[in-house]
Design a protein around this motif. Structure first.
Motif, PDB file in Angstrom:
ATOM      1  N   GLN A 159       0.820  -1.221   0.000  1.00  0.00           N
ATOM      2  CA  GLN A 159       0.000   0.000   0.000  1.00  0.00           C
ATOM      3  C   GLN A 159       0.854   1.271   0.000  1.00  0.00           C
ATOM      4  O   GLN A 159       0.396   2.317  -0.434  1.00  0.00           O
ATOM      5  N   CYS A 160       2.094   1.170   0.513  1.00  0.00           N
ATOM      6  CA  CYS A 160       2.966   2.360   0.592  1.00  0.00           C
ATOM      7  C   CYS A 160       3.856   2.525  -0.638  1.00  0.00           C
ATOM      8  O   CYS A 160       4.632   3.473  -0.701  1.00  0.00           O
ATOM      9  N   LEU A 161       3.766   1.586  -1.580  1.00  0.00           N
ATOM     10  CA  LEU A 161       4.587   1.674  -2.797  1.00  0.00           C
ATOM     11  C   LEU A 161       3.753   2.177  -3.967  1.00  0.00           C
ATOM     12  O   LEU A 161       2.541   1.929  -4.010  1.00  0.00           O
ATOM     13  N   PRO A 162       4.395   2.824  -4.945  1.00  0.00           N
ATOM     14  CA  PRO A 162       3.638   3.217  -6.150  1.00  0.00           C
ATOM     15  C   PRO A 162       3.391   1.973  -7.006  1.00  0.00           C
ATOM     16  O   PRO A 162       4.124   0.982  -6.888  1.00  0.00           O
ATOM     17  N   PRO A 163       2.375   2.020  -7.911  1.00  0.00           N
ATOM     18  CA  PRO A 163       2.060   0.838  -8.716  1.00  0.00           C
ATOM     19  C   PRO A 163       3.243   0.341  -9.552  1.00  0.00           C
ATOM     20  O   PRO A 163       3.321  -0.842  -9.869  1.00  0.00           O
ATOM     21  N   SER A 164       4.173   1.241  -9.879  1.00  0.00           N
ATOM     22  CA  SER A 164       5.289   0.843 -10.745  1.00  0.00           C
ATOM     23  C   SER A 164       6.458   0.213  -9.970  1.00  0.00           C
ATOM     24  O   SER A 164       7.554   0.095 -10.500  1.00  0.00           O
ATOM     25  N   PHE A 165       6.221  -0.232  -8.727  1.00  0.00           N
ATOM     26  CA  PHE A 165       7.357  -0.731  -7.928  1.00  0.00           C
ATOM     27  C   PHE A 165       8.019  -1.952  -8.555  1.00  0.00           C
ATOM     28  O   PHE A 165       9.169  -2.263  -8.253  1.00  0.00           O
ATOM     29  N   VAL A 172      11.910   3.605  -8.128  1.00  0.00           N
ATOM     30  CA  VAL A 172      10.802   4.413  -7.599  1.00  0.00           C
ATOM     31  C   VAL A 172      11.228   5.179  -6.338  1.00  0.00           C
ATOM     32  O   VAL A 172      10.398   5.664  -5.571  1.00  0.00           O
ATOM     33  N   TYR A 258      11.811   6.497   1.667  1.00  0.00           N
ATOM     34  CA  TYR A 258      12.207   6.981   0.335  1.00  0.00           C
ATOM     35  C   TYR A 258      13.477   7.822   0.427  1.00  0.00           C
ATOM     36  O   TYR A 258      13.812   8.359   1.487  1.00  0.00           O
ATOM     37  N   TRP A 282      -8.877  -4.671  -4.102  1.00  0.00           N
ATOM     38  CA  TRP A 282      -7.890  -3.852  -4.829  1.00  0.00           C
ATOM     39  C   TRP A 282      -8.160  -3.813  -6.334  1.00  0.00           C
ATOM     40  O   TRP A 282      -8.441  -4.848  -6.914  1.00  0.00           O
TER      41      TRP A 282
END
Ligand code: NDP
Length: 396
Positions: A159-165, A172, A258, A282
């Motif tokens: 949940q804390c990562l962007p979709p492109s992880f 990222v 980050y 999701w």
């Protein structure tokens, strides 16, 4: 469209929470298959309530018992047995999502079958990734499956990562993952009393209600070790980029740090229905039935470094995560045998780390590149045999 769900391990702690979520959203989800190992009475009750098309009891005698228990049920489910039954319902066309909630390496074959059938795999069964991470991740990518983590820590990280992880964490801007751990029921116990810990004390987790195996793993912190290995596979990283942080309140489920100094965290009450609902819905959000977090009631959040002398299982898991090859599969198998022996009062709690360590020394790690499932299952079998012999030598 109503989404079909196969629930592997329906009678367990995660299984029961998943059925609770499912019952809240019958307009969105329906149970197409429910499975268990031996608990026929509970599976029968769940079949009457959720009316799946298929039920699997792995144990053939228990399957017969289930048939008897459901003999008067109108439109009763087809009843299958064995590991083949599990693989069949993990891949059946009516199923869209597979909740992988069997405990231990026993969950590997059906989880892999779900990935190979291109399903959305809701992964609670961390042992699958520990034993066969490369194989499972490859199957997910080859067959266009989706892998969503149920473990609360990994779900929080997701949940804390962007979709492109999946392009890689450095791409990222992620510096490291901070994996939280409650420290389990023995966090404050004097080390010299660990030899007298009973199964009941080890299973009395301060913040989470879970099955017995994962509860003992939490007491030894092997659970966190397995989770470190799981995180390496799920997020394409290594142990140098993961730090374990003891956080006794279990309110922050994990954090992502980050490059720019930002640290993102996911918070919530310790109730598995939150990550289960998150992964099922999701990218949408749905009501999970979990009470809202009351920060004033929580009042404070504490953090500590883990004490590796107290938790040798955590050191062993870091060691095998760095080693790779068959070492994680050996660690997992030896741990399953040692935990079962502890629950049967045949060895004491410190004996778990000793048996795992000695099994790892007896079976040096071999490379897994280009090796298939059968090789890993054979490794698992040899490690169990070795650990059983060590248990017999130490039995109380
Ligand atoms: P439980 O012990 O409560 O339930 C295990 C389930 O697996 C039961 O349905 C059981 O059937 C079934 N099962 C056991 N052995 C076999 C087997 N050999 N073949 C097929 N099915 C089998 O476990 P949990 O729900 O606590 O944990 C399940 C998984 O989820 C584990 O991998 C755990 O690490 C992970 N997890 C659990 C969390 C929790 O809060 N409980 C949190 C995060 C991850 P039967 O009842 O018939 O024995």
């Amino acid at each position: 469209m109503v989404i079909g769900v196969t629930l592997l391990g329906a009678t367990g702690s995660i299984g029961v929470s998943t059925l609770d979520v499912l019952a809240r959203h019958r307009d969105r989800f329906r149970a197409v298959a429910l499975t268990a190992n031996r608990d026929a009475p509970r599976l029968a009750e769940q079949c009457r309530q959720h009316r799946p098309e298929v039920a699997v009891m792995v144990d053939p005698d228990a399957a017969q018992r289930l048939r008897e228990l459901l003999s008067d049920m109108p439109e009763r489910p087809e009843i299958l047995t064995g590991v083949e039954g599990l693989e069949q319902v993990a891949a059946m066309p009516a199923t869209d999502y597979v909740m992988a909630a069997i405990v231990g390496a026993a969950g590997l074959r059906p989880t892999l079958a779900a990935a190979r059938a291109g399903k959305r795999v809701l992964l609670a069964n961390k042992e699958s990734l520990v034993v066969a991470g490369a194989l499972l991740m490859q199957a997910v990518s080859d067959h266009g499956a989706e892998l969503l983590p149920i473990d609360s820590e990994h779900n929080a990280i997701f949940q804390c990562l962007p979709p492109s992880f999946r392009d890689g964490l450095p791409a990222v801007g992620v510096e490291r993952i901070l994996l939280t751990a409650s420290g389990g029921p023995l966090r404050d116990w004097p080390l010299e009393r660990f030899g007298s810990v009973t199964p009941e004390q080890a299973c009395a987790h301060p913040t989470w209600a879970m099955g017995r195996k994962i509860s003992v793993d939490s007491a030894t912190m092997m659970n966190k070790g397995l989770e470190v290995i799981e995180a390496c596979w799920l997020f394409g990283t290594d142990t140098d980029h993961i730090e374990v942080v003891i956080h006794p309140q279990s309110v922050i489920h994990s954090l992502v740090q980050y490059q720019d100094g930002s640290v993102l965290a996911q918070l919530g009450n310790p109730d598995m229905r939150t990550p289960i609902t998150h992964a099922m819905a999701w990218p949408d959000r749905l009501d999970s039935g979990v009470a809202p977090l009351d920060l004033f009631e929580v009042a404070r959040l504490d953090f500590e470094k883990p004490d590796l002398a107290r938790f040798p299982c955590l050191s062993l898991a870091f060691q095998v995560a760095r080693q790779g090859g068959t070492a994680p599969a050996v660690l997992n198998a030896a741990n399953e045998i040692a935990v079962a022996a502890f629950l049967e009062r045949r060895i004491d709690l410190p004996g778990i780390a000793t048996i795992v360590g000695e099994t790892l020394s007896a079976l040096p790690s071999e490379g897994v590149a280009g090796r298939g499932l059968e090789f890993l299952l054979e490794t698992d079998r040899r490690a169990r045999e070795c650990a059983q012999a060590l248990v017999a030598e130490r039995s109380l």
